[in-house]
Design a protein around this motif. Sequence first.
Motif, PDB file in Angstrom:
ATOM      1  N   ALA A   2      25.717  37.034  44.318  1.00  0.00           N
ATOM      2  CA  ALA A   2      27.072  36.513  44.446  1.00  0.00           C
ATOM      3  C   ALA A   2      27.059  35.263  45.322  1.00  0.00           C
ATOM      4  O   ALA A   2      26.360  35.206  46.330  1.00  0.00           O
ATOM      5  N   THR A   3      27.836  34.273  44.936  1.00  0.00           N
ATOM      6  CA  THR A   3      27.919  33.037  45.706  1.00  0.00           C
ATOM      7  C   THR A   3      29.380  32.655  45.915  1.00  0.00           C
ATOM      8  O   THR A   3      30.280  33.135  45.229  1.00  0.00           O
ATOM      9  N   LEU A   4      29.576  31.749  46.850  1.00  0.00           N
ATOM     10  CA  LEU A   4      30.901  31.245  47.168  1.00  0.00           C
ATOM     11  C   LEU A   4      30.829  29.726  47.155  1.00  0.00           C
ATOM     12  O   LEU A   4      30.012  29.133  47.867  1.00  0.00           O
ATOM     13  N   THR A   5      31.643  29.095  46.299  1.00  0.00           N
ATOM     14  CA  THR A   5      31.719  27.636  46.260  1.00  0.00           C
ATOM     15  C   THR A   5      32.865  27.195  47.154  1.00  0.00           C
ATOM     16  O   THR A   5      34.003  27.620  46.963  1.00  0.00           O
ATOM     17  N   SER A  15      27.792  25.273  48.018  1.00  0.00           N
ATOM     18  CA  SER A  15      27.694  26.657  47.574  1.00  0.00           C
ATOM     19  C   SER A  15      26.863  27.447  48.565  1.00  0.00           C
ATOM     20  O   SER A  15      25.819  26.961  49.041  1.00  0.00           O
ATOM     21  N   VAL A  16      27.318  28.662  48.904  1.00  0.00           N
ATOM     22  CA  VAL A  16      26.577  29.527  49.835  1.00  0.00           C
ATOM     23  C   VAL A  16      26.388  30.891  49.198  1.00  0.00           C
ATOM     24  O   VAL A  16      27.220  31.357  48.411  1.00  0.00           O
ATOM     25  N   ASP A  17      25.265  31.521  49.515  1.00  0.00           N
ATOM     26  CA  ASP A  17      24.999  32.873  49.037  1.00  0.00           C
ATOM     27  C   ASP A  17      25.669  33.872  49.959  1.00  0.00           C
ATOM     28  O   ASP A  17      25.661  33.707  51.191  1.00  0.00           O
ATOM     29  N   LEU A  18      26.243  34.890  49.378  1.00  0.00           N
ATOM     30  CA  LEU A  18      26.908  35.931  50.166  1.00  0.00           C
ATOM     31  C   LEU A  18      25.913  37.035  50.506  1.00  0.00           C
ATOM     32  O   LEU A  18      25.144  37.489  49.645  1.00  0.00           O
ATOM     33  N   SER A  19      25.952  37.466  51.780  1.00  0.00           N
ATOM     34  CA  SER A  19      25.111  38.581  52.229  1.00  0.00           C
ATOM     35  C   SER A  19      25.952  39.858  52.242  1.00  0.00           C
ATOM     36  O   SER A  19      27.070  39.889  51.706  1.00  0.00           O
ATOM     37  N   GLU A  20      25.423  40.916  52.850  1.00  0.00           N
ATOM     38  CA  GLU A  20      26.174  42.174  52.911  1.00  0.00           C
ATOM     39  C   GLU A  20      27.446  42.015  53.734  1.00  0.00           C
ATOM     40  O   GLU A  20      28.484  42.594  53.418  1.00  0.00           O
ATOM     41  N   GLY A  95      28.111  36.408  41.256  1.00  0.00           N
ATOM     42  CA  GLY A  95      26.831  36.502  40.578  1.00  0.00           C
ATOM     43  C   GLY A  95      26.834  35.864  39.208  1.00  0.00           C
ATOM     44  O   GLY A  95      25.827  35.803  38.533  1.00  0.00           O
ATOM     45  N   LEU A  96      27.995  35.389  38.748  1.00  0.00           N
ATOM     46  CA  LEU A  96      28.109  34.752  37.442  1.00  0.00           C
ATOM     47  C   LEU A  96      28.386  33.277  37.653  1.00  0.00           C
ATOM     48  O   LEU A  96      28.839  32.854  38.711  1.00  0.00           O
ATOM     49  N   SER A  97      28.136  32.501  36.639  1.00  0.00           N
ATOM     50  CA  SER A  97      28.441  31.075  36.730  1.00  0.00           C
ATOM     51  C   SER A  97      29.940  30.877  36.749  1.00  0.00           C
ATOM     52  O   SER A  97      30.697  31.698  36.236  1.00  0.00           O
ATOM     53  N   GLN A  98      30.350  29.777  37.345  1.00  0.00           N
ATOM     54  CA  GLN A  98      31.769  29.497  37.432  1.00  0.00           C
ATOM     55  C   GLN A  98      32.383  29.356  36.051  1.00  0.00           C
ATOM     56  O   GLN A  98      31.770  28.828  35.136  1.00  0.00           O
ATOM     57  N   ARG A  99      33.596  29.840  35.879  1.00  0.00           N
ATOM     58  CA  ARG A  99      34.255  29.790  34.585  1.00  0.00           C
ATOM     59  C   ARG A  99      34.419  28.351  34.117  1.00  0.00           C
ATOM     60  O   ARG A  99      34.768  27.488  34.900  1.00  0.00           O
ATOM     61  N   PRO A 100      34.153  28.087  32.846  1.00  0.00           N
ATOM     62  CA  PRO A 100      34.296  26.713  32.358  1.00  0.00           C
ATOM     63  C   PRO A 100      35.746  26.292  32.364  1.00  0.00           C
ATOM     64  O   PRO A 100      36.637  27.113  32.162  1.00  0.00           O
ATOM     65  N   PRO A 101      36.028  25.010  32.600  1.00  0.00           N
ATOM     66  CA  PRO A 101      37.412  24.555  32.607  1.00  0.00           C
ATOM     67  C   PRO A 101      37.999  24.521  31.211  1.00  0.00           C
ATOM     68  O   PRO A 101      37.304  24.307  30.231  1.00  0.00           O
ATOM     69  N   ASP A 102      39.304  24.735  31.121  1.00  0.00           N
ATOM     70  CA  ASP A 102      40.002  24.551  29.857  1.00  0.00           C
ATOM     71  C   ASP A 102      41.402  24.054  30.167  1.00  0.00           C
ATOM     72  O   ASP A 102      41.765  23.878  31.311  1.00  0.00           O
TER      73      ASP A 102
END
Length: 534
Positions: A2-5, A15-20, A95-102
């Motif tokens: 899981a990451t946080l943008t 972007s940073v990785d999330l720990s516990e 943990g997933l890629s960011q949703r594509p824009p629409d």
Amino acid sequence: MATLTIISPEGESRSVDLSEHNTLGRHPDNSIQVLDRIVSKSHCHIDRVGAAFVLKDLGSLNGTYINGTRVEGSQALAAGDEVTLGSTRLIFNGGLSQRPPDVTATGDTKIGRVTMSAGMVESHVRAKLSQEAEEKFMPERLVQDTALLRQDYERLRVSFELTRAIGGELDVDRLLDKILGAAFDLLGADRGVMLLIDEHGQLQPRRVRTKKGGDNEEVVLSNTILSQVLRERSAVLSSDALVDARFKGAQSIIMQGIRSSMAVPLVYSGELLGVMVLDSQVAANAFKDKDLQLTQALANQAAVAIQNSLYAQKIEEQALTRQRFERLLSPAIAELVVNGEVAVEKGGQVRDTTVFFSDIRGFTAMSERSSAEAIVQMLNEYFELMVEVIFKHEGTLDKFVGDEIMALFGAPVAHADDAHRAVSVAVEQLRVLRGWNEERIRRGEAAVEIGIGINSGELVAGYLGSSRALEYTVIGDTVNTAARLCSAAKGGEIIISRATYERVRDRFEVQELPPATVKGKAQPLKIYRVLGER
């Protein structure tokens, strides 16, 4: 993982990785430091609980928002959730890629520096001005209210200044830049965006301007507000979006801390062309009701200029298209193509067509006796005369191959008498050629003789090639046979097939010739020499 943008108020992202266990806040002791003056020193936690990540607000002064709604206590995060801390936006990727824009009402669209972000609820604007309300200027003798007189004067001044600024500009993008420049000068905005409706009916950002002038500054617009402007065709004003509870759902406004925003429709003769958005981050109530009225007046004037520019662009494109097609098609058929009555698209279809071929007899020997310049000049004169006859009878010029001319009658536009037209062209071309040869002989030049072959039948016609370069042509045995008949024709001779003869026997005198053996045919073909019209 899981990451946080994290997207800062200035538009910079990391972007940073999330720990516990993750702590977020302004203080450097946090595992994720958020440099935002509105964020508390210890603002919130994001902890892993089983397979999920749960956000907990730590009683921050300005609150923590998920998708525009303030978090009370704890809330699990889902992939794609937007977390707002002060003026900073965080996107949980789970943990997933960011949703594509629409461009739908529930998604985000980013074009260049502009993002249209969906609000979670319909916003209710503080001030609204209907675009349909007719602007009337009362005669001077009837004006009793000095404030109204000043207001009318200001509207006229804005229109005058805009007219002077945009001049006779017809390039759409340069025009939009000038309109934004005039809006900045007249209204003191910090940021502005011009959005136009594209050919698919979607609102698309076309130009953006910021007071700082930086290319990296991100401008986020609320789909909530844009949708209302489009739906009601009314100009809207938020006097203080940051603290106005009625904008709770428009997280795009909240996360940027915009204090004043105006969105105004661009309408000309009842047609919605787009929206102009201006905002100010300097102070609350930077824009007043009067500014909304002035902006609407500016937008009305801008819409006229935009429509004129779009018309000019369309006319220019049509002129280029017409010029291109008039090299292949008769003016009447080219006009049908330009107006969209005849489709120009990749692919082919079976059509019943009469195919016409002609070429110059003894051309190789003529080329050896003359200079290249003389041959080119001769061909240009010859093609000019022959093509004029083809277009006169609304034939389609397929191509030139050296001294050969290939024309079509029945594609892309069919007539009931296409075979008659093709043979009429052949007869008339020989007549025109005789007159041209008399002139050439007077100049001491050699006469030119041509042979003509015509065949009728089904073939495949259409635009072949790449998406960038399409060529209208035909393929099939009908084409090959016409080319063979042309090769068999002597100078001054018009040879037609049995299929063509059956269609023109009522109008032309012909002489049946001995069957001809042509390449690609197992049996000899019945052929006819055209003597003239009956």
